[in-house]
Design an enzyme around this catalytic site. Sequence first.
Site, mmCIF file in Angstrom:
data_model
loop_
_atom_site.group_PDB
_atom_site.id
_atom_site.type_symbol
_atom_site.label_atom_id
_atom_site.label_comp_id
_atom_site.label_asym_id
_atom_site.label_seq_id
_atom_site.Cartn_x
_atom_site.Cartn_y
_atom_site.Cartn_z
ATOM 1 N N ASP A 371 53.813 42.854 11.664
ATOM 2 C CA ASP A 371 53.106 43.926 12.360
ATOM 3 C C ASP A 371 53.906 45.217 12.387
ATOM 4 O O ASP A 371 53.419 46.217 12.922
ATOM 5 C CB ASP A 371 52.781 43.491 13.798
ATOM 6 C CG ASP A 371 51.426 43.987 14.263
ATOM 7 O OD1 ASP A 371 50.527 44.116 13.414
ATOM 8 O OD2 ASP A 371 51.274 44.262 15.463
ATOM 9 N N ASP A 739 48.226 34.904 25.882
ATOM 10 C CA ASP A 739 48.132 33.456 25.797
ATOM 11 C C ASP A 739 47.386 32.863 26.992
ATOM 12 O O ASP A 739 46.554 31.961 26.828
ATOM 13 C CB ASP A 739 49.531 32.850 25.675
ATOM 14 C CG ASP A 739 50.514 33.466 26.660
ATOM 15 O OD1 ASP A 739 50.085 34.287 27.488
ATOM 16 O OD2 ASP A 739 51.709 33.134 26.599
#
Length: 1039
Positions: A371, A739
């Site tokens: 990224d 998450d």
Amino acid sequence: MEASAGLVAGSHNRNELVVIHGHEEPKPLKNLDGQVCEICGDEIGLTVDGDLFVACNECGFPVCRPCYEYERREGSQQCPQCKTRYKRLKGSPRVEGDEDEEDVDDIEHEFNIDDEQNKYRNIAESMLHGKMSYGRGPEDDESLQIPPGLAGVRSRPVSGEFPIGSSLAYGEHMSNKRVHPYPMSEPGSATWDEKKEGGWRERMDDWKMQQGNLGPEPDDAYDADMAMLDEARQPLSRKVPIASSKINPYRMVIVARLVILAFFLRYRILNPVHDAIGLWLTSVICEIWFAFSWILDQFPKWFPIDRETYLDRLSLRYEREGEPNMLASVDIFVSTVDPLKEPPLVTANTVLSILAMDYPVDKISCYISDDGSSMLTFESLSQTAEFARKWVPFCKKFAIEPRAPEMYFTLKVDYLKDKVQPTFVKERRAMKREYEEFKVRINALVAKAQKVPPEGWIMQDGTPWPGNNTKDHPGMIQVFLGQSGGHDTEGNELPRLVYVSREKRPGFLHHKKAGAMNALVRVSGVLTNAPFMLNLDCDHYLNNSKAVREAMCFLMDPQIGRKVCYVQFPQRFDGIDRHDRYANRNTVFFDINMKGLDGIQGPVYVGTGCVFRRQALYGYEPPKGPKRPKMVTCGCCPCFGRRRKDKKHSKDGGNANGLSLEAAEDDKELLMSHMNFEKKFGQSAIFVTSTLMEQGGVPPSSSPAGLLKEAIHVISCGYEDKTEWGSELGWIYGSITEDILTGFKMHCRGWRSIYCMPKLPAFKGSAPINLSDRLNQVLRWALGSVEIFFSHHCPAWYGFKGGKLKWLERFAYVNTTIYPFTSLPLLAYCTLPAICLLTDKFIMPPISTFASLFFIALFLSIFATGILELRWSGVSIEEWWRNEQFWVIGGISAHLFAVIQGLLKVLAGIDTNFTVTSKATDDEEFGELYTFKWTTLLIPPTTVLIINLVGVVAGISDAINNGYQSWGPLFGKLFFSFWVIVHLYPFLKGLMGRQNRTPTIVVIWSVLLASIFSLLWVRIDPFVMKTKGPDTTMCGINC
């Protein structure tokens, strides 16, 4: 996939697509032409069709036809290298034990493994037809040069094999190796119907009798076969409940503690301290909040369980000898951002451990998300792919653990244990030298990347690196290892290794790690589309090569697997100091809380070390079980069931008309749902089609050009606009702790998760052992929880509509979002002792003997709960105590700042930047532990510690000065203050750094005693004579 195809870069929105060749030199592959037989020394020869003779399709071990036939007729019928049973090749006579080429084993289809493999296939093909060239034109497919590897993406949904008939996919590679496809038939065909008529045993007996020289099998062999079949039918895992002698006393103590807590709070509320009403009110509010927080944390641990897996049964069911491997394919995601904070060598070890795992190589595809679009990551991954050609066969040959080279070569164990091969020592030394040379090459790349050239990075072929501008660059894909060119030094196939860097442009929201993970989901869905996905942080390597098999024991179990959305493994860490000063191992959470959740609806997702079901990430609900039949009665009064309706008087006007109307409504509803697919998943016909394939696989009608275009298209920065990505699909946006949200959404849909704790830890990673880095990590987690609390996904009010989230599971999720707010009462409670000592007040009135029983009972119940919890979980008392200490340290520092930053973001719109935790390690063992890094997070704990030390000094000096009668009330205050100081002791050690000569405890007591004696000296002042006389304040000046 073609490993030497080059870097593919492009932007769908700008209609750009470039294939950069020449960056990597082609790797020499092992050629079988001209080889001799390893058994007799003769030339291998050719087959009846003129191709090179290959005896073993698994490893390609060079054996000539006479030796192959002799081994099958007289020998063990196994390949000398990989021990795989030889299959019958064209032109070779049959021998006893050969599989019936016109039959399919019923065991593979006993649990309907393939029944839904072709579900939606006709719909998917019809959707794909006509949409493959939306807005692109028919000439694009011909003008684009496609890497052959992308044309070879597997099309069989279960096995994940590449299509054999694709000449574009294999090119010249297939001319050197013959592939024998396995016979198979589809359900519904005439051959399939014939196979269903008789049992497996009868058909095998008929075939053997037809051979003439084979008689009926003896009873012993029959019994052995039946025993193996019975074993294959057994469950792949089982629950192991905690022993009742351990869990029942634990539950009784929890109930007793709840009752005692109620009486204690009642006494505290009904007995105020009138001369210190402010201190009393503050303490009571804090205690009520602590009680509420304890209930949310304690009761989700009411049903803890353990689990066992049976890997041998998994192999018996899905890896039967002489038949295609039926294990499901797995796409593995590794995410990285900054190679300077996440060293490339750490990422390389993670990738190497993945490529060497104990799993069929054709079932593994590893995707690396860069990224940060760093050329350092790209080049280091290229070096890693080259070193993997040597490392992977070494690992599998000698079955070493762990399979990350850095950890393997630094293990202080007897590496010769259980090793019997004479060549092991020699090959290990050679491999260690190869790895050291590999480390030097990686270090050279890191040193080169420290200074960026003014013109930007240039690739080896002179092309500018497309990711020079990290905030404005096209999407990039590079296949380093694939079906063609992805072979090790012994000629064996290697798993796929794909580099992905999603497109980034100014003005678009990229959603940090969650956005990167969703891009990997879409890329893998286009290229490989495995039904399961494993995500790992770049510093979490596979410590157990069978970790994925452990997860498959749950996900592929016919009884429970279909409703399991993910299998979560505990996090284990390397490089932590022996005493775990800052509770980095977090053992209490992973070994106690997560076991408790596993007994309810499953553990929460913790961001790494988790194997997902792809369909669950796509927002689908779990399959529903068979509905219970509704009670239908005659309608008389004694029967309380539902009256049977008369079909003659139904609104449909007849059964036939009713069925036709229902069918029309179903077709209309199905059409509308298909029209909404692209609004849900995005404008990619190939990807939308892949989402309908529950068992995975790539649509066989997909063209290579379409696959390549979609791979670039689905990682474009605007692909997620006006879709449900991040809100209902994939990793959920809205918090830096994506998450928690992702797992929460799945549980709200009715899925359940599994907690898997193998004896050998599945994954191991690195943790920040420095105090400042540890507090910053905890700050990020707490800030994410605060963001979830203020969002519409807050577990306190989200997900009630379906009623699929169990109440105790909701308690746990609520606790994960409100625990940072405990910092406010905790900070006040830690300050109260010092205020009481300095003002000579207290938060409680003088207590009677009866009232003291409440305090004694409360403390005993707290200790009993902790001891019994440690008893059934196996956590040591030292780990429990470190967790308690860091709960206070983090609570009055990182959690407090998280609440403040969360409120600023919600009320004032002030956002905070996400900082990646550094994974770099110090050369000296635990050297980072003693490094002092100043941060504002250290201010609140330091302040609390100082004022409590000052309060202790002032309280003791005042008691000495006032006499014996003042010592009684002082003990309660001192105990309260020492409770705070003892919990902050690790923090004080972190502030003082390394003490090579003077222990920290000596320094503390020296400062404490010196302050006490100094204040006493000033208070007594023996050099000044005090005059005795009447107190003028009592009787006036003219007394």
